[in-house]
Write an enzyme that holds these catalytic residues in place. Sequence first.
Site, PDB file in Angstrom:
ATOM      1  CG  PHE A  98      -0.114   9.433  -4.473  1.00  0.00           C
ATOM      2  CD1 PHE A  98       1.260   9.513  -4.355  1.00  0.00           C
ATOM      3  CD2 PHE A  98      -0.885  10.046  -3.512  1.00  0.00           C
ATOM      4  CE1 PHE A  98       1.848  10.172  -3.286  1.00  0.00           C
ATOM      5  CE2 PHE A  98      -0.303  10.699  -2.440  1.00  0.00           C
ATOM      6  CZ  PHE A  98       1.061  10.766  -2.329  1.00  0.00           C
ATOM      7  CD1 TRP A 136      -1.710   1.481  -5.839  1.00  0.00           C
ATOM      8  CD2 TRP A 136      -2.045   3.175  -4.433  1.00  0.00           C
ATOM      9  NE1 TRP A 136      -2.774   2.222  -6.312  1.00  0.00           N
ATOM     10  CE2 TRP A 136      -2.995   3.262  -5.463  1.00  0.00           C
ATOM     11  CE3 TRP A 136      -2.071   4.138  -3.419  1.00  0.00           C
ATOM     12  CZ2 TRP A 136      -3.962   4.271  -5.521  1.00  0.00           C
ATOM     13  CZ3 TRP A 136      -3.026   5.141  -3.475  1.00  0.00           C
ATOM     14  CH2 TRP A 136      -3.953   5.193  -4.513  1.00  0.00           C
ATOM     15  CG  HIS A 137       0.198   6.086  -1.048  1.00  0.00           C
ATOM     16  ND1 HIS A 137      -0.208   4.974  -0.371  1.00  0.00           N
ATOM     17  CD2 HIS A 137      -0.828   6.963  -0.964  1.00  0.00           C
ATOM     18  CE1 HIS A 137      -1.420   5.165   0.115  1.00  0.00           C
ATOM     19  NE2 HIS A 137      -1.830   6.360  -0.233  1.00  0.00           N
ATOM     20  N   GLY A 138       3.757   5.641  -3.958  1.00  0.00           N
ATOM     21  CA  GLY A 138       4.875   6.233  -4.684  1.00  0.00           C
ATOM     22  C   GLY A 138       6.109   5.362  -4.580  1.00  0.00           C
ATOM     23  N   GLY A 162       0.841  -1.210   0.000  1.00  0.00           N
ATOM     24  CA  GLY A 162       0.000   0.000   0.000  1.00  0.00           C
ATOM     25  C   GLY A 162       0.870   1.251   0.000  1.00  0.00           C
TER      26      GLY A 162
END
Lengths: 527, 468
Positions: free
Chosen positions: B468, B322-324, B319
């Site tokens: 994102f 996933w943001h960066g 997770g």
Amino acid sequence: MSNPKVKKRSREEIAKIEIGNTDIGRAGKSCLCVFFLLLIFVYPCIQILHEAGSRSPLRQLPSLSLFARLGETGGSPSLMAFNRNLTAAVKQYEDELETSSILQKLLLPPTQYLLSKYFHLGNEKVVIGKGGHLFYRHDIKYLSSPGFLDSEQLREGHLTGRQADPLPAILDFHRQLKERGVKLVIMPAPVKPMLYPEQLGAAKGALNNRSFELFKTKLEEAGVSVIDLCESLTELRGKGKEVFLKTDTHWTPEAMRAAAELIAKNIGGTRSAMAGTPQSLSSRGDLARMLNLPSDSKLIEPENISLTIHDKVPERQSEILLLGDSFCNIFSSDALHWGSSAGLPETLAALLGQGIDLIARNDAGAYASRELLARELARGRDRLAGKKLLVWEFVSRELMEGDWKIIPLELRETGSVDCFSVEQPTVIEATLAAVSLRPRPYSAPYSDHVMALHLVDINDGLQQALVYMVSMENNKLTGAAKLRQNERVKIRVMPWVDCEERYGTWSRSEINDDELLLWQPLWGEMP
Amino acid sequence: MVFSSYLFIFFFLPLTLLLYYASPNRWRHLCLTLMSYIFYGWANPAFMFLMFFTTCVDYSNGRFMQMAPRHKKIFLSTSIVINLGILAFFKYFNFGLENYNAALTALGLESYCYRGFFRVVLPLGISFYTFQSMSYVIDVYRGDAAVITRFIDYACYISMFPQLVAGPIIRFQDIARQLQHRVYSWEKFSRGIAFFMLGMAKKVLLANPCGKVADLAFETGGSLSCLDAWYGITAYAMQIYYDFSGYSDMAIGLGLMLGFVFAKNFDSPYKSKSITEFWRRWHLSLSSWLRDYLYIPLGGNRKGVWRTYINLALVMLLGGLWHGASWNFLIWGGIHGGWLAFERAQGKHSFYRKLPSVLQVACTFLIVLLAWVFFRALTLPEAYRYVGSLFALTKTPPSSLLIRGLIYNPYYLGHFFLAGILVWAAPSAWDFSRKLTAAKISWCIIVFIMALLTLITQGYNPFIYFIF
């Protein structure tokens, strides 16, 4: 007891039930919908009608010009270039839409007035200090950010597509000058928060970016003289003198004179008795203008200054060449609204008792003046002939945000490039092959700006020309600013040398094409 | 294009509503898809083709699954490989390259480092629409959703502009029926307007001033005084919450105006008494996506205690990623994942559960705050320095103190405290707009006008989740 067979509702099912249970009366519903729909539908119509009042063709109205702009992107040499041009056209459309908005024009000055008066709040560019001094936001950033030579900072700079490290460019410039027998002295002009930190909540004293000492040491080790003005300006401030104008990014005449004295001392020149004509004037600085307050606002009072006007004029044959930015031009060029013939070049010349050669342009001190010098050489005008010393002034914040590209100084033969030229003002018809960028009003410290145009098919012939025109004057866009790529236009052109003295120091954007830099430019005006 | 912009509110939105409602029912998805592509392509037209490619790939795989159900697994794998491949390339190429170079440098093999200029530009919202698109194929594979037959319906689902670039992530099974049939009513439209107005007020009136303070605090590279550091990170916590939840409210509002119902994405997360509760209230569309498409397939809590902890940590690490693409996001995910596992070991409770409620909320907020440092800092050294500043462990350069003249301006302080009060004392946009009385409608209109004035007269208007 709960029934285990009952399936737990999903978030979406809950949302649907929730929305289905909205409780709103008929009047409330009408009121909300009518208000919102009227606002979003009626306002654009009012805006378009307002723009139509200017009697421009419909497709050129800022609100309706999207398709015209998209049409200009045709004929791009590659898909990548097409995409780049398309993105730029869309961005330009959005910018123009915002700047031409009647809501913005009507509301921005009074809102800014209220914010400045009651909250001491500036805007994106201007910070209001404790004692009424205005500060440029980028100047504060130069000081509060990590060192400009830190690897993280350099990496970030490279990612934005600029050469972030100032050392290679300065050392290369030093090497090239040395080959021509010219000594280099650099003078990073301080920024206001360096000398007035207490106005922003820090302790009184002089500050600098965390990398400055290392930068200075490395240059001195390589044989480049660095004039650090901080100490003498702190001393001057200690004597009760203001060293920066309250409403401007630039120094006071006293601080400028101290800088001139330090340069004279550093280069070992004979200091002659200064004579000149005193003059007083009153004005508001660039920061005050960037606040964009109502024109009749008394919130920021004009400042009074005393200047000494000297009769020394730039002398091309001098042994000394001064390269600089707006710190050179202030009090020297009218464009900065603080008088003329009393700036650093004139004061330094008067102190040394000899004329000095000058190349100065507002903005982009990291490369603009070097580029002008390189262009002169490339056109066959050897501005380094007979020079022994080159003093290069640039504002300190450029060390962090400037583009320190390496610029070769190559002397070429005169007239090696054949382009359209005129002897006297002439009206021509041509197609715009490229147009340089222009700033948004109130977004830069300079209220005036010159743009560059690449003209082709001049008078249906094959000749081409590079033309400079005023795109913004007093924070108002001119007719030239509306010109677009591929447009067929009529322009009155005249030799650049006739206007260079007045417009040469103005902030200017260039077209990104090295070949054009070699052409002898023309000056243009709308007929 | 962003919702809180002059162009969107006065040009794009009215034109879209006009075209959408003027079109007959069967043309509405086409109309919405075209407008959504314009919305998406506004920042960089080239990326429209990438989104179109993803749409084609997953639509085709869905149809293939219908035509050849025996080979469903192959089509599912194809879809996942292509989607994750695209995401990995666009999102993680630069990160991989940096780490490849760093590893070679550490091994003394600098001459093998890549020194070229090739870098990948991150397409807007790729993480959001890729997850949405994958959810369709997975739902069809599992039999949770029927295959969509009309390409334009699927293209509309993927590109729908209200939730395209910053969510909420809409799963296919949840919207499939709405794509076939949805109800239009003035109640729905009015509530959509209320959501949009409240969301914009959150974004422009609260998130932006707090964001300004946070930007200034982090501009120092993490070296600042203890008090300034706490003020800066708390302001960031306010900014990210109001920015993202404001955007979600606007997205939900726009969806309602177009007849779609999207689920709640935030549920007053800073009122949580534990990290477990925080993740039941923060970015619900992502956490439920990760739960249903990652945590449960990994075994969830069905394979023993330790496997549960590992699954929780792994899901949160992914997770974070996933943001960066940076170590900071991994650490942020790791902090949350580790804490979730720790609380799971205590029966989904925090170790401070015996404290009074107010202190439980404060403790949870503190943990979230420390994790935000890694989320916001640009680099790992900057994050470490910032944490050091929070506990007065680093030397503060005198020049860092200059930001005080800016961050302690009464305008920013006022907005900061107002944001804090509203975070803990005000109802959510869903609760507020459930019963729209005359007084509430007046409030909506007043805050919307204030937000519009601020928007038009101030230049600072970033959107955090766009990156994102």
